[in-house]
Design a protein around this motif. Structure first.
Motif, PDB file in Angstrom:
ATOM      1  N   ALA A  16     -17.629  -0.502 -10.451  1.00  0.00           N
ATOM      2  CA  ALA A  16     -16.917  -1.276 -11.354  1.00  0.00           C
ATOM      3  C   ALA A  16     -15.305  -0.120 -11.767  1.00  0.00           C
ATOM      4  O   ALA A  16     -14.180  -1.188 -11.354  1.00  0.00           O
ATOM      5  CB  ALA A  16     -17.329  -1.333 -12.507  1.00  0.00           C
ATOM      6  N   ILE A  17     -15.199   0.863 -11.663  1.00  0.00           N
ATOM      7  CA  ILE A  17     -14.235   1.640 -12.101  1.00  0.00           C
ATOM      8  C   ILE A  17     -13.669   1.620 -11.153  1.00  0.00           C
ATOM      9  O   ILE A  17     -12.056   1.211 -10.693  1.00  0.00           O
ATOM     10  CB  ILE A  17     -13.992   3.001 -13.083  1.00  0.00           C
ATOM     11  N   VAL A  18     -13.764   1.636  -9.496  1.00  0.00           N
ATOM     12  CA  VAL A  18     -13.002   1.955  -8.328  1.00  0.00           C
ATOM     13  C   VAL A  18     -12.613   0.200  -8.146  1.00  0.00           C
ATOM     14  O   VAL A  18     -11.847   0.690  -7.578  1.00  0.00           O
ATOM     15  CB  VAL A  18     -14.663   2.329  -7.479  1.00  0.00           C
ATOM     16  N   LEU A  19     -13.604  -0.312  -8.247  1.00  0.00           N
ATOM     17  CA  LEU A  19     -13.084  -2.131  -7.883  1.00  0.00           C
ATOM     18  C   LEU A  19     -12.929  -2.699  -8.693  1.00  0.00           C
ATOM     19  O   LEU A  19     -12.117  -3.902  -8.212  1.00  0.00           O
ATOM     20  CB  LEU A  19     -14.797  -2.560  -7.774  1.00  0.00           C
ATOM     21  N   VAL A  20     -12.443  -2.801 -10.363  1.00  0.00           N
ATOM     22  CA  VAL A  20     -12.080  -3.253 -11.253  1.00  0.00           C
ATOM     23  C   VAL A  20     -10.819  -3.954 -10.948  1.00  0.00           C
ATOM     24  O   VAL A  20     -10.468  -4.862 -11.117  1.00  0.00           O
ATOM     25  CB  VAL A  20     -12.492  -3.141 -13.018  1.00  0.00           C
ATOM     26  N   ASP A  21     -10.021  -2.891 -10.161  1.00  0.00           N
ATOM     27  CA  ASP A  21      -8.440  -3.226  -9.672  1.00  0.00           C
ATOM     28  C   ASP A  21      -7.872  -3.321  -8.616  1.00  0.00           C
ATOM     29  O   ASP A  21      -6.342  -4.106  -7.858  1.00  0.00           O
ATOM     30  CB  ASP A  21      -6.949  -2.586 -10.592  1.00  0.00           C
ATOM     31  N   ARG A  22      -9.108  -3.054  -7.948  1.00  0.00           N
ATOM     32  CA  ARG A  22      -8.706  -2.981  -6.695  1.00  0.00           C
ATOM     33  C   ARG A  22      -9.282  -4.901  -6.397  1.00  0.00           C
ATOM     34  O   ARG A  22      -8.423  -5.496  -4.860  1.00  0.00           O
ATOM     35  CB  ARG A  22     -10.344  -1.446  -5.484  1.00  0.00           C
ATOM     36  N   ILE A  23     -10.914  -5.701  -6.770  1.00  0.00           N
ATOM     37  CA  ILE A  23     -11.301  -6.855  -5.921  1.00  0.00           C
ATOM     38  C   ILE A  23     -10.436  -7.159  -6.951  1.00  0.00           C
ATOM     39  O   ILE A  23     -10.833  -8.714  -6.912  1.00  0.00           O
ATOM     40  CB  ILE A  23     -13.093  -6.437  -4.945  1.00  0.00           C
ATOM     41  N   GLY A  24     -10.705  -6.906  -8.941  1.00  0.00           N
ATOM     42  CA  GLY A  24     -10.630  -7.817  -9.317  1.00  0.00           C
ATOM     43  C   GLY A  24     -11.502  -7.956  -9.969  1.00  0.00           C
ATOM     44  O   GLY A  24     -12.499  -7.556  -9.815  1.00  0.00           O
ATOM     45  N   ARG A  25     -11.130  -8.710 -11.321  1.00  0.00           N
ATOM     46  CA  ARG A  25     -12.233  -8.972 -12.622  1.00  0.00           C
ATOM     47  C   ARG A  25     -13.588  -9.947 -12.450  1.00  0.00           C
ATOM     48  O   ARG A  25     -14.297 -10.016 -12.151  1.00  0.00           O
ATOM     49  CB  ARG A  25     -11.581  -9.256 -13.826  1.00  0.00           C
ATOM     50  N   LYS A  26     -13.008 -11.174 -12.262  1.00  0.00           N
ATOM     51  CA  LYS A  26     -13.694 -12.119 -11.551  1.00  0.00           C
ATOM     52  C   LYS A  26     -14.749 -11.985 -10.176  1.00  0.00           C
ATOM     53  O   LYS A  26     -15.972 -12.729 -10.506  1.00  0.00           O
ATOM     54  CB  LYS A  26     -12.971 -13.448 -11.286  1.00  0.00           C
ATOM     55  N   PRO A  27     -14.504 -11.210  -9.470  1.00  0.00           N
ATOM     56  CA  PRO A  27     -15.466 -11.176  -8.076  1.00  0.00           C
ATOM     57  C   PRO A  27     -16.508 -10.159  -8.809  1.00  0.00           C
ATOM     58  O   PRO A  27     -17.933 -10.353  -8.760  1.00  0.00           O
ATOM     59  CB  PRO A  27     -15.237 -10.342  -7.561  1.00  0.00           C
ATOM     60  N   GLU A  43       0.797  -1.345   0.012  1.00  0.00           N
ATOM     61  CA  GLU A  43       0.131  -0.145  -0.292  1.00  0.00           C
ATOM     62  C   GLU A  43       0.671   0.902   0.092  1.00  0.00           C
ATOM     63  O   GLU A  43       1.827   0.867   0.663  1.00  0.00           O
ATOM     64  CB  GLU A  43      -0.902  -0.045   0.813  1.00  0.00           C
ATOM     65  N   ALA A  44       0.453   2.348  -0.927  1.00  0.00           N
ATOM     66  CA  ALA A  44       1.103   3.677  -1.052  1.00  0.00           C
ATOM     67  C   ALA A  44       1.000   4.241   0.748  1.00  0.00           C
ATOM     68  O   ALA A  44       0.059   3.955   0.923  1.00  0.00           O
ATOM     69  CB  ALA A  44       1.080   4.397  -1.719  1.00  0.00           C
ATOM     70  N   THR A  45       1.851   4.685   1.467  1.00  0.00           N
ATOM     71  CA  THR A  45       1.736   4.599   2.549  1.00  0.00           C
ATOM     72  C   THR A  45       0.708   5.933   2.489  1.00  0.00           C
ATOM     73  O   THR A  45       0.596   6.966   4.119  1.00  0.00           O
ATOM     74  CB  THR A  45       3.218   5.875   3.000  1.00  0.00           C
ATOM     75  N   ASN A  46       0.502   7.120   1.780  1.00  0.00           N
ATOM     76  CA  ASN A  46      -0.442   8.046   2.084  1.00  0.00           C
ATOM     77  C   ASN A  46      -1.581   7.778   2.022  1.00  0.00           C
ATOM     78  O   ASN A  46      -3.004   8.491   1.858  1.00  0.00           O
ATOM     79  CB  ASN A  46      -0.637   9.187   1.613  1.00  0.00           C
ATOM     80  N   GLY A  47      -1.794   5.997   1.468  1.00  0.00           N
ATOM     81  CA  GLY A  47      -3.523   5.533   2.387  1.00  0.00           C
ATOM     82  C   GLY A  47      -4.245   5.716   1.197  1.00  0.00           C
ATOM     83  O   GLY A  47      -5.509   5.933   1.171  1.00  0.00           O
ATOM     84  N   GLY A  48      -4.185   5.943   0.329  1.00  0.00           N
ATOM     85  CA  GLY A  48      -4.645   6.369  -0.886  1.00  0.00           C
ATOM     86  C   GLY A  48      -4.846   5.443  -1.640  1.00  0.00           C
ATOM     87  O   GLY A  48      -4.317   4.359  -1.778  1.00  0.00           O
ATOM     88  N   GLY A  49      -6.651   5.042  -2.067  1.00  0.00           N
ATOM     89  CA  GLY A  49      -6.923   4.086  -3.142  1.00  0.00           C
ATOM     90  C   GLY A  49      -6.316   4.312  -4.139  1.00  0.00           C
ATOM     91  O   GLY A  49      -6.086   5.330  -4.548  1.00  0.00           O
ATOM     92  N   ILE A  50      -8.369   3.284  -5.548  1.00  0.00           N
ATOM     93  CA  ILE A  50      -8.177   3.644  -6.491  1.00  0.00           C
ATOM     94  C   ILE A  50      -8.611   4.447  -7.295  1.00  0.00           C
ATOM     95  O   ILE A  50      -7.855   5.469  -8.129  1.00  0.00           O
ATOM     96  CB  ILE A  50      -8.539   2.413  -7.183  1.00  0.00           C
ATOM     97  N   LEU A  51      -9.830   5.262  -6.488  1.00  0.00           N
ATOM     98  CA  LEU A  51      -9.874   7.284  -6.421  1.00  0.00           C
ATOM     99  C   LEU A  51      -8.633   7.502  -7.339  1.00  0.00           C
ATOM    100  O   LEU A  51      -8.567   8.260  -8.234  1.00  0.00           O
ATOM    101  CB  LEU A  51     -11.083   7.511  -6.427  1.00  0.00           C
ATOM    102  N   ALA A  69       0.630  -1.726 -15.326  1.00  0.00           N
ATOM    103  CA  ALA A  69      -0.842  -2.931 -14.788  1.00  0.00           C
ATOM    104  C   ALA A  69      -1.457  -2.353 -14.106  1.00  0.00           C
ATOM    105  O   ALA A  69      -2.329  -3.088 -13.623  1.00  0.00           O
ATOM    106  CB  ALA A  69      -0.172  -4.555 -14.859  1.00  0.00           C
ATOM    107  N   THR A  70      -0.948  -1.719 -13.112  1.00  0.00           N
ATOM    108  CA  THR A  70      -2.223  -1.862 -11.592  1.00  0.00           C
ATOM    109  C   THR A  70      -3.234  -0.338 -11.971  1.00  0.00           C
ATOM    110  O   THR A  70      -4.379  -0.653 -11.204  1.00  0.00           O
ATOM    111  CB  THR A  70      -1.057  -0.954 -10.905  1.00  0.00           C
ATOM    112  N   THR A  71      -2.921  -0.223 -13.239  1.00  0.00           N
ATOM    113  CA  THR A  71      -4.028   0.746 -13.197  1.00  0.00           C
ATOM    114  C   THR A  71      -5.301   0.292 -14.444  1.00  0.00           C
ATOM    115  O   THR A  71      -6.006   0.811 -14.400  1.00  0.00           O
ATOM    116  CB  THR A  71      -4.371   2.327 -12.612  1.00  0.00           C
ATOM    117  N   ARG A  72      -4.641  -0.942 -15.759  1.00  0.00           N
ATOM    118  CA  ARG A  72      -5.271  -0.833 -16.807  1.00  0.00           C
ATOM    119  C   ARG A  72      -6.914  -1.527 -16.526  1.00  0.00           C
ATOM    120  O   ARG A  72      -7.871  -0.632 -17.185  1.00  0.00           O
ATOM    121  CB  ARG A  72      -4.853  -2.019 -17.239  1.00  0.00           C
ATOM    122  N   GLY A  73      -7.259  -1.536 -15.646  1.00  0.00           N
ATOM    123  CA  GLY A  73      -8.016  -2.702 -15.445  1.00  0.00           C
ATOM    124  C   GLY A  73      -9.833  -1.158 -15.683  1.00  0.00           C
ATOM    125  O   GLY A  73     -10.525  -1.154 -16.074  1.00  0.00           O
ATOM    126  N   SER A  74      -9.054  -0.310 -14.505  1.00  0.00           N
ATOM    127  CA  SER A  74      -9.932   1.401 -14.243  1.00  0.00           C
ATOM    128  C   SER A  74     -10.027   2.111 -15.360  1.00  0.00           C
ATOM    129  O   SER A  74     -10.900   1.989 -16.278  1.00  0.00           O
ATOM    130  CB  SER A  74      -9.397   2.105 -13.466  1.00  0.00           C
TER     131      SER A  74
END
Length: 533
Positions: A355-366, A7-15, A176-181
């Motif tokens: 979906a944009i918030v979650l696709v790289d966070r929890i994955g495509r399949k869920p 995790e980044a130390t600033n606590g930033g999430g996917i948004l 790769a880390t933001t490609r899904g979003s």
């Protein structure tokens, strides 16, 4: 393999990561030794704001063509009401007019693979906009049904180019880390276009019947004009540039979309290795797709399967014919019907943000599990509602409320999963040598299925009732849940060059074994800490 990415130390999430903040995942070459931390703990990640913002902007610009597709789909649901009155078309002609665009767009999809390999991803985006503009202009001034059909067919070819090339372009410039979003952006812009089409129906419905539908079509030309600006701003895909032996230009683009020259050089070397191993002619690509190896066959089953299932569950039947569904549920006035479709469009657009918030966070399949299960439940509930209404077992007011609720629920579940994730998966699972043609083939199947549904829906409803049609969609949707479980791997967080290993491939281009991104990051951190000690 169980390891959570740093995790980044600033606590930033996917948004925050989308708009230039820290990514939830740390790249291998972004992780710094722990003893360099001022507070002595955690893992610090180098700033990557400017490159993320640049990729974000390019992804937005590349997705603008999808507003055209969405607008045309949305606006036609209302236009056909007024075209029927003005040009006196029958039910079969309505089906043909509505469904032909998505059906003919498959030719644009198939041509887009070869075209984007020949002239580049960037200029194929421009070609798509130009062809659509020509078609929209013909539809606006069409004096007869035949001329209207000619314009719609031309617009469909342009849309076919657009829906194929944007996801490929975005996947090839994104980390790769933001490609899904980022690869989900075409879907959200398409849904925004649908909403704008519905709003256009409502705004211009009060004009005379021989003018209102023409104004609705003319308004669709506006987004395509912006593509002129887009072509002046976005760069060409670095992977395409490497395939054209233009490594210096590819390196210049990679410097803009990565966090520095060192990372740009590493990504360039990776792309060049993949291109050398997989360099083949266009004819050889189609031979490999038509006579695939076991690994490519598994990719095609996954890619073509999600493309097919996205449409066969009836999304375009509801988008195009939602006024017909609501009329069957008991709505009477045109303004009520068009207002209800705006609610549907808003639901579809709003939930893509989830979906944009979650696709790289929890994955495509869920997301696909939740989406396909929810769609199945909503279709079954809609079929039951209409069936009970036909039998007189449900009051009219309750039927209208349930119909609107289930259709909006369908759109929400569609948008949170199989809507955007479909193209994310399709644009990332294929190796570089096959990507453009394979994605084009998948989108062509998607458009063909969409056209078949749109061109037959009214006839099917006449044969088995509206309730029976949605009961059939529900049964097919239930099978899509099984398909996701059996054939769809999780690709989140992997580079495009790593994903082949998930299907049993790899070889010289990928190494001898599949490697999870988390394990790579762990090994890299251990090496860096060891070097610093």
């Amino acid at each position: 393999m169980g390891l959570q990415a740093a995790e980044a130390t600033n606590g930033g999430g996917i948004l925050p990561s989308l708009f230039g903040g820290k990514s939830r995942y740390a790249r291998m070459d972004d992780v710094l030794p722990q003893d360099q931390e001022e507070d002595g703990g955690g893992v610090r990640v180098r700033g990557s704001g400017s490159s993320r913002r640049y990729v974000f902007a390019c992804s937005v610009f590349a997705s603008l063509n999808h507003v055209l597709l969405g607008y045309d789909i949305g606006v036609m649901s209302g236009c056909v009401i007024f075209i029927e009155k003005d040009l006196h078309i029958n039910e079969v002609q309505q089906e043909l007019l509505v469904g032909c665009l998505t059906f003919v767009s498959l030719f644009g999809c198939l041509a887009a693979g070869r075209t984007s390999d020949a002239i580049g991803r960037k200029w194929t985006i421009g070609l798509a906009a130009a062809v659509f503009q020509a078609g929209a202009a013909i539809m606006t001034f069409a004096p007869s049904f035949a001329v209207l059909m000619a314009g719609r067919l031309l617009a469909g070819i342009g849309i076919g180019f657009a829906v194929m090339v944007a996801p490929v372009y975005i996947s090839e410039i994104s980390p790769a880390t933001t490609r899904g979003s980022f690869a989900s952006f075409p879907e959200i812009f398409g849904s925004l276009g649908i909403l704008l089409g519905y709003v256009s129906n409502l705004v211009f419905a009060g004009l005379p019947d021989n003018i209102n539908w023409r104004v609705m079509f003319a308004a669709g030309v506006v987004p395509s004009v912006s593509i002129v600006f887009v072509l002046m701003v976005i760069p060409e895909s670095p992977r395409w540039l490497v395939m054209q032996s233009r490594a210096a230009e590819a390196r210049a683009v990679l410097i803009k979309v990565t966090d520095g020259e060192e990372e740009a050089e590493a990504r360039l070397a990776e792309i060049e290795d993949a291109a050398r191993v997989t360099a083949v002619s266009g004819e050889a690509v189609w031979r490999e797709l038509l006579r695939p190896s076991p690994v490519i066959r598994r990719m095609l089953v996954t890619g073509l399967g999600v493309q097919f299932l996205q449409q066969i569950t009836g999304i375009d039947a509801l988008v195009y014919y939602s006024p017909t569904v609501f009329r069957n549920a008991g709505m009477t006035t045109e303004r009520q019907l068009l207002a209800a479709t705006v609610a549907v469009g808003f639901s579809k657009t709003a939930f893509i943000v989830v979906a944009i918030v979650l696709v790289d966070r929890i994955g495509r399949k869920p997301l696909l599990y939740v989406s396909t299960a929810g769609i199945t439940a909503c279709l079954a509930a809609l079929a039951a509602t209409l069936s009970l209404l036909d039998r007189g077992a449900l009051p009219g007011g309750a039927a209208i409320g349930l119909a609107v609720l289930t259709v909006c629920g369908f759109m929400a579940f569609f948008s949170v999963g199989i809507g955007p994730v479909n193209m994310v998966l399709s644009s990332e699972i294929y190796p570089l040598r096959l990507r453009a043609q394979a994605v084009g083939l998948g989108v062509a199947l998607n458009r063909m299925t969409s056209g078949a549904v749109a061109m037959s829906f009214l006839s099917i409803c006449g044969a088995v009732s509206v309730a029976g049609a949605f009961a059939a969609f529900a049964a097919v949707s239930a099978l899509s849940v099984v398909f996701v479980h059996r054939f769809v791997p999780e690709t989140s967080g992997k580079t495009l060059e790593q994903i082949e290993s998930l299907f049993g491939g790899g070889g010289a281009a990928l190494g001898e074994a599949a490697v999870e991104l988390g394990d790579v990051e762990l090994l890299e951190r251990k090496r860096l800490v060891s070097d610093a000690s």
